[in-house]
Design an enzyme around this catalytic site. Structure first.
Site, PDB file in Angstrom:
ATOM      1  N   ASP A   1      -4.988  -6.550  -4.903  1.00  0.00           N
ATOM      2  CA  ASP A   1      -4.081  -5.631  -5.052  1.00  0.00           C
ATOM      3  C   ASP A   1      -3.415  -5.367  -6.535  1.00  0.00           C
ATOM      4  O   ASP A   1      -3.535  -6.226  -7.546  1.00  0.00           O
ATOM      5  CB  ASP A   1      -3.051  -5.549  -3.916  1.00  0.00           C
ATOM      6  CG  ASP A   1      -2.252  -7.028  -3.979  1.00  0.00           C
ATOM      7  OD1 ASP A   1      -2.543  -7.905  -4.650  1.00  0.00           O
ATOM      8  OD2 ASP A   1      -2.043  -7.318  -2.667  1.00  0.00           O
TER       9      ASP A   1
ATOM     10  N   ASN B   1       6.786  -9.914   6.047  1.00  0.00           N
ATOM     11  CA  ASN B   1       6.531  -9.097   7.120  1.00  0.00           C
ATOM     12  C   ASN B   1       5.177  -9.296   7.946  1.00  0.00           C
ATOM     13  O   ASN B   1       4.791  -8.248   8.567  1.00  0.00           O
ATOM     14  CB  ASN B   1       6.925  -7.563   6.606  1.00  0.00           C
ATOM     15  CG  ASN B   1       5.864  -7.194   5.596  1.00  0.00           C
ATOM     16  OD1 ASN B   1       5.299  -7.904   5.101  1.00  0.00           O
ATOM     17  ND2 ASN B   1       6.352  -5.778   5.369  1.00  0.00           N
TER      18      ASN B   1
ATOM     19  N   HIS C   1       2.205  -9.046   6.186  1.00  0.00           N
ATOM     20  CA  HIS C   1       1.234  -8.192   5.213  1.00  0.00           C
ATOM     21  C   HIS C   1       0.370  -9.233   4.749  1.00  0.00           C
ATOM     22  O   HIS C   1       0.534 -10.492   4.348  1.00  0.00           O
ATOM     23  CB  HIS C   1       1.641  -7.334   4.237  1.00  0.00           C
ATOM     24  CG  HIS C   1       2.328  -7.881   3.023  1.00  0.00           C
ATOM     25  ND1 HIS C   1       3.574  -7.380   2.553  1.00  0.00           N
ATOM     26  CD2 HIS C   1       1.944  -8.916   2.591  1.00  0.00           C
ATOM     27  CE1 HIS C   1       3.947  -7.963   1.353  1.00  0.00           C
ATOM     28  NE2 HIS C   1       3.167  -9.067   1.149  1.00  0.00           N
TER      29      HIS C   1
ATOM     30  N   GLU D   1       0.629  -3.370   4.731  1.00  0.00           N
ATOM     31  CA  GLU D   1       1.792  -3.469   5.534  1.00  0.00           C
ATOM     32  C   GLU D   1       1.694  -3.389   6.987  1.00  0.00           C
ATOM     33  O   GLU D   1       0.549  -2.659   7.514  1.00  0.00           O
ATOM     34  CB  GLU D   1       2.808  -2.320   4.652  1.00  0.00           C
ATOM     35  CG  GLU D   1       2.891  -2.543   3.660  1.00  0.00           C
ATOM     36  CD  GLU D   1       3.818  -3.799   3.001  1.00  0.00           C
ATOM     37  OE1 GLU D   1       4.011  -4.762   3.882  1.00  0.00           O
ATOM     38  OE2 GLU D   1       4.551  -3.773   2.206  1.00  0.00           O
TER      39      GLU D   1
HETATM   40  C1  F6R Z   1      -0.347 -10.528  -3.650  1.00  0.00           C
HETATM   41  C2  F6R Z   1      -0.435 -10.209  -2.081  1.00  0.00           C
HETATM   42  C3  F6R Z   1       0.789 -10.445  -1.249  1.00  0.00           C
HETATM   43  C4  F6R Z   1       1.372 -11.789  -1.221  1.00  0.00           C
HETATM   44  C5  F6R Z   1       2.450 -11.771  -0.369  1.00  0.00           C
HETATM   45  C6  F6R Z   1       3.381 -13.058  -0.715  1.00  0.00           C
HETATM   46  O1  F6R Z   1      -1.604 -10.536  -4.261  1.00  0.00           O
HETATM   47  O2  F6R Z   1      -1.324  -9.859  -1.974  1.00  0.00           O
HETATM   48  O3  F6R Z   1       0.203 -10.313   0.114  1.00  0.00           O
HETATM   49  O4  F6R Z   1       0.518 -12.847  -1.227  1.00  0.00           O
HETATM   50  O5  F6R Z   1       3.341 -10.682  -0.764  1.00  0.00           O
HETATM   51  O6  F6R Z   1       3.991 -12.986  -1.672  1.00  0.00           O
HETATM   52  P1  F6R Z   1       4.560 -14.531  -2.337  1.00  0.00           P
HETATM   53  O7  F6R Z   1       3.487 -15.182  -2.551  1.00  0.00           O
HETATM   54  O8  F6R Z   1       5.037 -14.135  -3.674  1.00  0.00           O
HETATM   55  O9  F6R Z   1       5.437 -14.696  -1.322  1.00  0.00           O
END
Ligand code: F6R
Length: 246
Positions: free
Chosen positions: A67, A136, A138, A143
């Protein structure tokens, strides 16, 4: 899904890096799906160690990121272009010309997203996908409410995600972009092997929903339950709400 619970973040990184190396071995060229955020950082550190020890050759590896934010420049230090450059190219040693990040700045996002998917298909798909999980539930930036068959597209970030990610933007939620481009859940599920890493108490509820809950669009990660080759590596804090196993 296979679940491995280890002591702490360092051990998560060690186990995940070993799984990545094993999953890529024999693939020609190896294709790695890379995540950003804090979760995979210890995995990248251990992959870098493995390179130094001669156990992993990053040079033939092709990579696709999950992403990218919309509305910030690729030069912004928290853009995922910049994070991937630092953590995956400079730290682990993947060649920048072998690494692609979704098109956060595209004027025509629909065709730019289709082109990204086409590039993944032309590379014969992803051998191993590294994933984190949002508090959450994702995966990527899919989301709650995202379709399990979704493809690479523009998404609005959930308020919870913007609050969680404010720590990367000096604590200012208003500076966290409102939109992103993310691989879809359907795109992610096409990876041949998935290694999901989770650390810390803030991930405990999402991890419990992923491992013990029903498949639901309210927790997008639960779509992984239908994938034939998923390894979840969690530290004790992230695993603290799982139903005890006999
Ligand atoms: C990042 C991504 C997100 C993160 C998630 C957790 O490329 O795709 O799904 O893996 O938001 O973020 P952290 O690791 O910062 O807690």
């Amino acid at each position: 899904m296979e679940l491995l619970v280890v002591k702490d973040e360092n051990e998560v990184g060690r186990a995940a890096a070993d799984a990545v190396i094993e999953g890529l071995s024999g693939a020609e060229p190896p294709v790695l799906g890379v995540a950003t955020g804090s979760s995979p950082l210890s995995t990248y550190r251990h992959l870098a160690e493995a390179v130094k020890e001669g156990r992993f050759d990053p040079r033939p590896v092709r990579a696709f990121a999950l992403d990218e934010y919309r509305g910030i420049s690729p030069e912004h230090p928290e853009s995922y272009h910049a994070v991937i450059r630092r953590e995956v190219c400079e730290r682990v040693g993947l060649l920048p010309e072998h690494v692609r990040v979704p098109p956060g700045r595209a004027k025509d996002p629909v065709s730019a997203c289709a082109e990204y998917e086409a590039a993944m298909a032309a590379a014969s798909g992803v051998d191993v996908q590294i994933l984190g999980i949002g508090s959450n539930g994702h995966i990527g930036f899919n989301e709650p409410g995202s379709s399990p068959t979704s493809r690479t597209r523009v998404q609005r970030l959930a308020p919870q995600t913007r609050r969680d990610n404010a720590r990367f933007f000096g604590g200012r939620v208003e500076d966290v972009p409102e939109e992103c481009v993310t691989q879809g859940i359907g795109t992610i599920l096409e990876a041949r092997r998935i290694v999901l890493v989770a650390q810390g108490e803030s991930k405990a509820a999402a991890l419990a929903a992923l491992v013990d809950g029903p498949v639901t669009v309210d927790c997008p990660a639960t779509a992984l339950q239908g994938h034939p080759s998923v390894l979840i590596v969690a530290d004790e804090a992230a695993a603290s709400r799982l139903t005890p196993r006999g």
